[in-house]
Design a protein around this motif. Structure first.
Motif, mmCIF file in Angstrom:
data_model
loop_
_atom_site.group_PDB
_atom_site.id
_atom_site.type_symbol
_atom_site.label_atom_id
_atom_site.label_comp_id
_atom_site.label_asym_id
_atom_site.label_seq_id
_atom_site.Cartn_x
_atom_site.Cartn_y
_atom_site.Cartn_z
ATOM 1 N N LEU A 278 0.877 -1.169 0.000
ATOM 2 C CA LEU A 278 0.000 0.000 0.000
ATOM 3 C C LEU A 278 0.914 1.218 0.000
ATOM 4 N N LEU A 279 0.762 2.068 -0.998
ATOM 5 C CA LEU A 279 1.629 3.231 -1.162
ATOM 6 C C LEU A 279 0.881 4.515 -0.830
ATOM 7 N N TYR A 280 1.642 5.560 -0.565
ATOM 8 C CA TYR A 280 1.045 6.887 -0.383
ATOM 9 C C TYR A 280 1.806 7.873 -1.257
ATOM 10 N N ASP A 281 1.136 8.924 -1.683
ATOM 11 C CA ASP A 281 1.858 9.964 -2.405
ATOM 12 C C ASP A 281 2.238 11.071 -1.423
ATOM 13 N N HIS A 282 3.445 11.595 -1.603
ATOM 14 C CA HIS A 282 3.964 12.602 -0.687
ATOM 15 C C HIS A 282 3.190 13.916 -0.759
ATOM 16 N N GLN A 283 2.541 14.168 -1.892
ATOM 17 C CA GLN A 283 1.892 15.459 -2.086
ATOM 18 C C GLN A 283 0.568 15.574 -1.330
ATOM 19 N N THR A 284 -0.231 14.485 -1.269
ATOM 20 C CA THR A 284 -1.556 14.578 -0.646
ATOM 21 C C THR A 284 -1.801 13.514 0.421
ATOM 22 N N ARG A 285 -0.866 12.570 0.570
ATOM 23 C CA ARG A 285 -1.007 11.439 1.503
ATOM 24 C C ARG A 285 -2.161 10.520 1.119
ATOM 25 N N SER A 286 -2.605 10.578 -0.125
ATOM 26 C CA SER A 286 -3.609 9.624 -0.600
ATOM 27 C C SER A 286 -2.985 8.232 -0.642
ATOM 28 N N LEU A 287 -3.803 7.186 -0.505
ATOM 29 C CA LEU A 287 -3.326 5.814 -0.466
ATOM 30 C C LEU A 287 -3.629 5.106 -1.789
ATOM 31 N N TRP A 288 -2.648 4.329 -2.279
ATOM 32 C CA TRP A 288 -2.734 3.713 -3.600
ATOM 33 C C TRP A 288 -2.383 2.229 -3.530
ATOM 34 N N LEU A 289 -3.064 1.422 -4.341
ATOM 35 C CA LEU A 289 -2.760 -0.002 -4.450
ATOM 36 C C LEU A 289 -1.710 -0.216 -5.531
ATOM 37 N N HIS A 290 -0.685 -0.995 -5.212
ATOM 38 C CA HIS A 290 0.411 -1.108 -6.170
ATOM 39 C C HIS A 290 0.103 -2.026 -7.349
ATOM 40 N N LEU A 291 -0.819 -2.977 -7.206
ATOM 41 C CA LEU A 291 -1.108 -3.882 -8.324
ATOM 42 C C LEU A 291 -2.005 -3.261 -9.380
ATOM 43 N N THR A 292 -2.802 -2.288 -9.003
ATOM 44 C CA THR A 292 -3.742 -1.696 -9.962
ATOM 45 C C THR A 292 -3.541 -0.201 -10.174
ATOM 46 N N GLY A 293 -2.768 0.453 -9.301
ATOM 47 C CA GLY A 293 -2.604 1.899 -9.418
ATOM 48 C C GLY A 293 -3.848 2.664 -9.039
ATOM 49 N N THR A 294 -4.706 2.048 -8.231
ATOM 50 C CA THR A 294 -5.980 2.671 -7.831
ATOM 51 C C THR A 294 -5.829 3.375 -6.486
ATOM 52 N N CYS A 295 -6.319 4.601 -6.408
ATOM 53 C CA CYS A 295 -6.330 5.330 -5.144
ATOM 54 C C CYS A 295 -7.571 4.924 -4.357
ATOM 55 N N ILE A 296 -7.380 4.467 -3.117
ATOM 56 C CA ILE A 296 -8.508 3.983 -2.316
ATOM 57 C C ILE A 296 -8.879 4.914 -1.172
ATOM 58 N N GLU A 297 -8.036 5.918 -0.927
ATOM 59 C CA GLU A 297 -8.355 6.851 0.154
ATOM 60 C C GLU A 297 -7.588 8.148 -0.050
ATOM 61 N N GLY A 298 -8.261 9.285 0.229
ATOM 62 C CA GLY A 298 -7.602 10.577 0.119
ATOM 63 C C GLY A 298 -8.146 11.423 -1.011
ATOM 64 N N LYS A 299 -7.428 12.475 -1.335
ATOM 65 C CA LYS A 299 -7.857 13.456 -2.332
ATOM 66 C C LYS A 299 -8.166 12.814 -3.672
ATOM 67 N N TYR A 300 -7.371 11.820 -4.066
ATOM 68 C CA TYR A 300 -7.521 11.229 -5.385
ATOM 69 C C TYR A 300 -8.305 9.920 -5.370
ATOM 70 N N LYS A 301 -9.076 9.683 -4.339
ATOM 71 C CA LYS A 301 -9.832 8.442 -4.242
ATOM 72 C C LYS A 301 -10.635 8.178 -5.520
ATOM 73 N N GLY A 302 -10.500 6.963 -6.039
ATOM 74 C CA GLY A 302 -11.185 6.582 -7.276
ATOM 75 C C GLY A 302 -10.354 6.788 -8.525
ATOM 76 N N THR A 303 -9.254 7.532 -8.417
ATOM 77 C CA THR A 303 -8.367 7.748 -9.561
ATOM 78 C C THR A 303 -7.540 6.494 -9.820
ATOM 79 N N VAL A 304 -7.356 6.160 -11.084
ATOM 80 C CA VAL A 304 -6.528 5.027 -11.465
ATOM 81 C C VAL A 304 -5.380 5.541 -12.324
ATOM 82 N N LEU A 305 -4.150 5.287 -11.893
ATOM 83 C CA LEU A 305 -2.993 5.721 -12.665
ATOM 84 C C LEU A 305 -2.930 4.981 -13.995
ATOM 85 N N ASP A 306 -2.475 5.673 -15.033
ATOM 86 C CA ASP A 306 -2.303 5.041 -16.332
ATOM 87 C C ASP A 306 -1.096 4.109 -16.288
#
Length: 247
Positions: free
Chosen positions: A31-59
């Motif tokens: 489980l990763l976080y971005d330093h800019q917003t502390r949003s939480l991201w899943l490493h296998l899918t690039g999906t944000c599950i919590e925070g400012k970018y929740k629901g965003t999926v990295l390309d």
């Protein structure tokens, strides 16, 4: 980590480049976080599950296949290698966490701290079984390595896409491709030496889906979105996945 998966994503979101750090373990995977917003991201899918970018999926960006160094270097002789972080060169790691055997991909060893995090499970395979997971449109499909070893190449239709999945024992790797090429659907076979040829022209293909010899030389198959993973990680991120079975 007790995970055999590696994957690459474009870190730019809303025109801003994010940088990431390690937050902890979710379902046995990072489980990763971005330093800019502390949003939480899943490493296998690039999906944000919590925070400012929740629901965003990295390309996702192409990263090649999981393989051994000799196979990679043969396919990409001019490759560059990431330089180690000088802060850690020559310093001992945590030698008590993994045994040499336990650190191998697909090992049955799971540290006690990992097991409780794996809350979404499926008993069709063992937790640690390696699979090659493929996503075609909205359909997720898993191909167990232990079944691919005997089949070497399996072909079927996933969604509406004719799929060919290749397993090469010498490089301990798998890859999946759309079999359509220039209006035709190709079919492939692999010999005992791991050489892939299409059945129609007997052209020879690399594990990257590039035709390297024969009438189709220079043609490139379209890679499918796939990666190697332990079953527990793949299933946790794709709970509606189907499972290929060899009959």
């Amino acid at each position: 980590m007790v995970c055999s998966s590696g994957i690459g994503f474009d870190p730019v979101v809303d025109g801003k480049r994010l940088t990431f750090g390690f937050e902890g373990i979710w379902q046995g995977t990072a489980l990763l976080y971005d330093h800019q917003t502390r949003s939480l991201w899943l490493h296998l899918t690039g999906t944000c599950i919590e925070g400012k970018y929740k629901g965003t999926v990295l390309d996702r960006i192409p990263t090649g296949r999981h393989t051994v160094w000799t196979a990679w270097q043969t396919a990409h002789p001019y490759t560059t290698v990431l330089k180690p972080d000088p802060r850690w060169i020559g310093k001992p790691g945590d030698t008590g966490y993994f045994t040499a055997r336990g650190a191998k991909s697909g090992s049955a060893f799971l540290p006690p701290t990992f097991t409780p995090t794996i809350q979404t499970r499926d008993d069709r395979l063992e937790l640690h079984d390696l699979v090659y997971g493929v996503v075609v449109g909205e359909t997720a499909r898993a191909y167990p390595f232990r079944r691919l070893k005997s089949a070497r190449i399996t072909e079927e239709v996933v969604g509406d896409v004719p799929v060919s999945v290749w397993y090469q024992s010498s490089s301990l790797s798998a890859a999946a491709f759309d079999r359509r090429l220039e209006g035709k659907i190709l079919s492939f076979g692999m010999d005992e030496k791991g050489v892939v040829r299409d059945e129609g022209t007997k052209s020879r293909w690399s594990m990257e889906g590039l035709c390297i010899d024969g009438p189709l030389q220079g043609r490139q198959l379209t890679p499918l979105r796939g990666l190697m993973s332990e079953w527990y990680g793949w299933y946790a991120n794709h709970p509606k996945t189907t499972l290929w079975r060899q009959y």
